[in-house]
Design a protein around this motif. Structure first.
Motif, PDB file in Angstrom:
ATOM      1  N   SER A 148      -6.625  16.180   0.181  1.00 63.98           N
ATOM      2  CA  SER A 148      -7.255  14.873   0.239  1.00 63.98           C
ATOM      3  C   SER A 148      -8.030  14.745   1.547  1.00 63.98           C
ATOM      4  O   SER A 148      -7.846  15.543   2.476  1.00 63.98           O
ATOM      5  CB  SER A 148      -6.204  13.769   0.143  1.00 63.98           C
ATOM      6  OG  SER A 148      -5.496  13.854  -1.073  1.00 63.98           O
ATOM      7  N   GLU A 151      -9.878  10.412   6.899  1.00 64.13           N
ATOM      8  CA  GLU A 151     -11.078   9.861   7.534  1.00 64.13           C
ATOM      9  C   GLU A 151     -11.088  10.049   9.046  1.00 64.13           C
ATOM     10  O   GLU A 151     -12.142  10.195   9.660  1.00 64.13           O
ATOM     11  CB  GLU A 151     -11.215   8.373   7.199  1.00 64.13           C
ATOM     12  CG  GLU A 151     -11.418   8.077   5.726  1.00 64.13           C
ATOM     13  CD  GLU A 151     -12.778   8.537   5.204  1.00 64.13           C
ATOM     14  OE1 GLU A 151     -13.662   8.837   6.036  1.00 64.13           O
ATOM     15  OE2 GLU A 151     -12.939   8.608   3.975  1.00 64.13           O
ATOM     16  N   PRO A 203      -2.413   7.357   0.696  1.00 60.03           N
ATOM     17  CA  PRO A 203      -3.459   6.340   0.881  1.00 60.03           C
ATOM     18  C   PRO A 203      -4.282   6.092  -0.380  1.00 60.03           C
ATOM     19  O   PRO A 203      -4.763   4.973  -0.596  1.00 60.03           O
ATOM     20  CB  PRO A 203      -4.337   6.927   2.003  1.00 60.03           C
ATOM     21  CG  PRO A 203      -3.453   7.885   2.714  1.00 60.03           C
ATOM     22  CD  PRO A 203      -2.557   8.457   1.663  1.00 60.03           C
ATOM     23  N   VAL A 204      -4.446   7.114  -1.206  1.00 63.81           N
ATOM     24  CA  VAL A 204      -5.192   6.950  -2.457  1.00 63.81           C
ATOM     25  C   VAL A 204      -4.441   6.002  -3.393  1.00 63.81           C
ATOM     26  O   VAL A 204      -5.029   5.065  -3.962  1.00 63.81           O
ATOM     27  CB  VAL A 204      -5.408   8.315  -3.147  1.00 63.81           C
ATOM     28  CG1 VAL A 204      -6.069   8.142  -4.512  1.00 63.81           C
ATOM     29  CG2 VAL A 204      -6.249   9.225  -2.253  1.00 63.81           C
ATOM     30  N   ASP A 206      -2.033   3.868  -2.518  1.00 61.64           N
ATOM     31  CA  ASP A 206      -1.994   2.539  -1.891  1.00 61.64           C
ATOM     32  C   ASP A 206      -3.312   1.801  -2.095  1.00 61.64           C
ATOM     33  O   ASP A 206      -3.328   0.579  -2.309  1.00 61.64           O
ATOM     34  CB  ASP A 206      -1.711   2.674  -0.391  1.00 61.64           C
ATOM     35  CG  ASP A 206      -0.275   3.102  -0.100  1.00 61.64           C
ATOM     36  OD1 ASP A 206       0.562   3.048  -1.031  1.00 61.64           O
ATOM     37  OD2 ASP A 206       0.005   3.486   1.046  1.00 61.64           O
ATOM     38  N   GLY A 207      -4.425   2.538  -2.045  1.00 51.40           N
ATOM     39  CA  GLY A 207      -5.733   1.919  -2.247  1.00 51.40           C
ATOM     40  C   GLY A 207      -5.887   1.324  -3.631  1.00 51.40           C
ATOM     41  O   GLY A 207      -6.525   0.278  -3.805  1.00 51.40           O
ATOM     42  N   LEU A 208      -5.320   1.996  -4.626  1.00 54.42           N
ATOM     43  CA  LEU A 208      -5.360   1.454  -5.986  1.00 54.42           C
ATOM     44  C   LEU A 208      -4.644   0.107  -6.069  1.00 54.42           C
ATOM     45  O   LEU A 208      -5.161  -0.854  -6.651  1.00 54.42           O
ATOM     46  CB  LEU A 208      -4.704   2.435  -6.951  1.00 54.42           C
ATOM     47  CG  LEU A 208      -5.537   3.612  -7.446  1.00 54.42           C
ATOM     48  CD1 LEU A 208      -4.665   4.595  -8.202  1.00 54.42           C
ATOM     49  CD2 LEU A 208      -6.671   3.129  -8.331  1.00 54.42           C
ATOM     50  N   ASN A 210      -3.960  -1.901  -3.548  1.00 50.47           N
ATOM     51  CA  ASN A 210      -4.687  -2.878  -2.726  1.00 50.47           C
ATOM     52  C   ASN A 210      -5.842  -3.499  -3.502  1.00 50.47           C
ATOM     53  O   ASN A 210      -6.176  -4.671  -3.307  1.00 50.47           O
ATOM     54  CB  ASN A 210      -5.220  -2.204  -1.458  1.00 50.47           C
ATOM     55  CG  ASN A 210      -4.118  -1.844  -0.482  1.00 50.47           C
ATOM     56  OD1 ASN A 210      -3.028  -2.407  -0.538  1.00 50.47           O
ATOM     57  ND2 ASN A 210      -4.388  -0.896   0.403  1.00 50.47           N
ATOM     58  N   LYS A 211      -6.439  -2.718  -4.373  1.00 53.02           N
ATOM     59  CA  LYS A 211      -7.587  -3.199  -5.133  1.00 53.02           C
ATOM     60  C   LYS A 211      -7.198  -4.307  -6.110  1.00 53.02           C
ATOM     61  O   LYS A 211      -8.017  -5.159  -6.454  1.00 53.02           O
ATOM     62  CB  LYS A 211      -8.235  -2.038  -5.883  1.00 53.02           C
ATOM     63  CG  LYS A 211      -9.684  -2.288  -6.253  1.00 53.02           C
ATOM     64  CD  LYS A 211     -10.419  -1.001  -6.556  1.00 53.02           C
ATOM     65  CE  LYS A 211     -11.900  -1.304  -6.752  1.00 53.02           C
ATOM     66  NZ  LYS A 211     -12.674  -0.068  -7.047  1.00 53.02           N
ATOM     67  N   SER A 215       1.540  -4.878  -4.491  1.00 53.92           N
ATOM     68  CA  SER A 215       2.264  -3.751  -3.903  1.00 53.92           C
ATOM     69  C   SER A 215       3.323  -3.300  -4.892  1.00 53.92           C
ATOM     70  O   SER A 215       3.985  -4.130  -5.521  1.00 53.92           O
ATOM     71  CB  SER A 215       2.942  -4.160  -2.589  1.00 53.92           C
ATOM     72  OG  SER A 215       1.978  -4.503  -1.618  1.00 53.92           O
ATOM     73  N   TRP A 262     -11.826   3.223 -10.079  1.00 50.20           N
ATOM     74  CA  TRP A 262     -11.519   3.900  -8.813  1.00 50.20           C
ATOM     75  C   TRP A 262     -12.150   5.286  -8.831  1.00 50.20           C
ATOM     76  O   TRP A 262     -12.071   5.992  -9.829  1.00 50.20           O
ATOM     77  CB  TRP A 262     -10.005   4.022  -8.638  1.00 50.20           C
ATOM     78  CG  TRP A 262      -9.591   4.690  -7.359  1.00 50.20           C
ATOM     79  CD1 TRP A 262      -9.252   5.996  -7.193  1.00 50.20           C
ATOM     80  CD2 TRP A 262      -9.475   4.080  -6.087  1.00 50.20           C
ATOM     81  NE1 TRP A 262      -8.917   6.244  -5.892  1.00 50.20           N
ATOM     82  CE2 TRP A 262      -9.052   5.081  -5.182  1.00 50.20           C
ATOM     83  CE3 TRP A 262      -9.684   2.790  -5.598  1.00 50.20           C
ATOM     84  CZ2 TRP A 262      -8.836   4.830  -3.838  1.00 50.20           C
ATOM     85  CZ3 TRP A 262      -9.462   2.541  -4.264  1.00 50.20           C
ATOM     86  CH2 TRP A 262      -9.044   3.540  -3.399  1.00 50.20           C
ATOM     87  N   SER A 264     -12.147   8.749  -6.657  1.00 48.23           N
ATOM     88  CA  SER A 264     -11.554   9.500  -5.556  1.00 48.23           C
ATOM     89  C   SER A 264     -11.631  10.987  -5.875  1.00 48.23           C
ATOM     90  O   SER A 264     -11.725  11.382  -7.039  1.00 48.23           O
ATOM     91  CB  SER A 264     -10.094   9.078  -5.348  1.00 48.23           C
ATOM     92  OG  SER A 264      -9.562   9.715  -4.215  1.00 48.23           O
TER      93      SER A 264
END
Length: 292
Positions: A148, A151, A203-204, A206-208, A210-211, A215, A262, A264
């Protein structure tokens, strides 16, 4: 100490004749004699004794020959290895996260070797989580990583090579198992098994969530994707993870996530400002162009 003189010494010790050794070395006999005199002068001991028209090693010469012959052999072996590397061969060390290691990496490396049969290329394979792969790149353990994207890693070059398809896995008999596709919001009421925080996939995932502004109810955090699937199969919870071919062999139902939208990717990664061998450079460009 002159390396040529050492090579001359080994040849002369084997042939035991100045004329034959000079001919084989393609130098003059006086030149060879001068080189041996210079070597003996530097060592401070005599290495040869006359025996008729020939010469033989004395006991000090025999000791020196054994050591020099080993050194020359090691050096020549190393030089030959680097010649192979310079011509596009040699070993390429790669590390991959496990979702890619089952089919994708074996396939792409096989295809690369198939079109480079004229080069002596060999792969050494490793697997690990993204953070470990990144550290391995920094420590020169791996030439290329498949993982992955992180950043914050400014010294790492990341190139997308495969789009991630996210899915839910649930035990057979679970209320969600009747679905053939899911909105992520439908998973919220259930306990989740998630990747540990040192995984690049965390993080991928978690990003889903968050969108959708939610949680997951985390029951367990696990590093290995197959371990996650094993826990799901035993009804410890459900999980969101990339679609993997190995899931078809697990006792779980795989359900595509269609919402939220999403995008990714998995990435090929390597150090930016570092020398890469011709073989590693060629393979990296091949994967970046062809994908996985």
């Amino acid at each position: 100490m002159n390396l040529y003189h050492l090579r001359y010494f080994v040849t002369l010790a084997k042939l035991e004749h100045y004329g034959k050794a000079a001919e084989k070395l393609k130098i003059t006999q006086p030149g060879l004699s001068h080189a041996m005199a210079s070597l003996e002068d530097e060592l401070g001991v005599s290495l040869f004794e006359k025996e008729g028209r020939n010469i033989v090693l004395n006991k000090y010469g025999k000791i020196f020959f054994d050591d020099v012959n080993k050194v020359i052999s090691i050096l020549d072996s190393s030089i030959n290895s680097f010649k192979i590397i310079s011509k596009g061969g040699g070993q390429i060390n790669i590390s991959s996260i496990k979702p890619l290691a089952i089919q994708d990496i074996p396939r792409v490396t096989h295809n690369f070797l198939d079109i480079n049969k004229d080069k002596d290329i060999d792969f050494k394979f490793y697997t690990g989580v993204t953070n470990d792969i990144i550290q391995g790149l920094k420590n020169d353990i791996y030439d290329i990583g498949f993982c992955s994207k992180i950043e914050s890693e400014a010294d790492i070059e990341f190139v997308p090579v495969q789009k991630q398809e996210m899915c839910a896995i649930v035990p057979f008999g679970h209320p969600l198992a009747m679905h053939n596709e899911l909105d992520l919001i439908e998973t919220i009421p259930y306990k989740h098994i998630v990747f540990s925080k040192n995984s690049g996939l965390r993080p991928v995932i978690d990003g889903l969530f968050n969108k959708i502004g939610q949680s997951p109810n985390i029951a367990y955090e696990v590093e290995d994707d197959n371990f996650i699937a094993g826990l799901v199969a035993q009804n410890f919870g459900i999980a969101i993870l990339p679609k993997m071919s190995s899931l078809q062999y697990m006792n779980v139902k795989t359900i595509p996530i269609i919402q939220p939208e999403w995008e990714s990717y998995f990435y090929a990664a390597r150090m930016k400002n570092r020398y890469h061998s011709p073989a590693a450079e060629s393979f990296y460009k091949y994967v970046c162009e062809k994908g996985l």
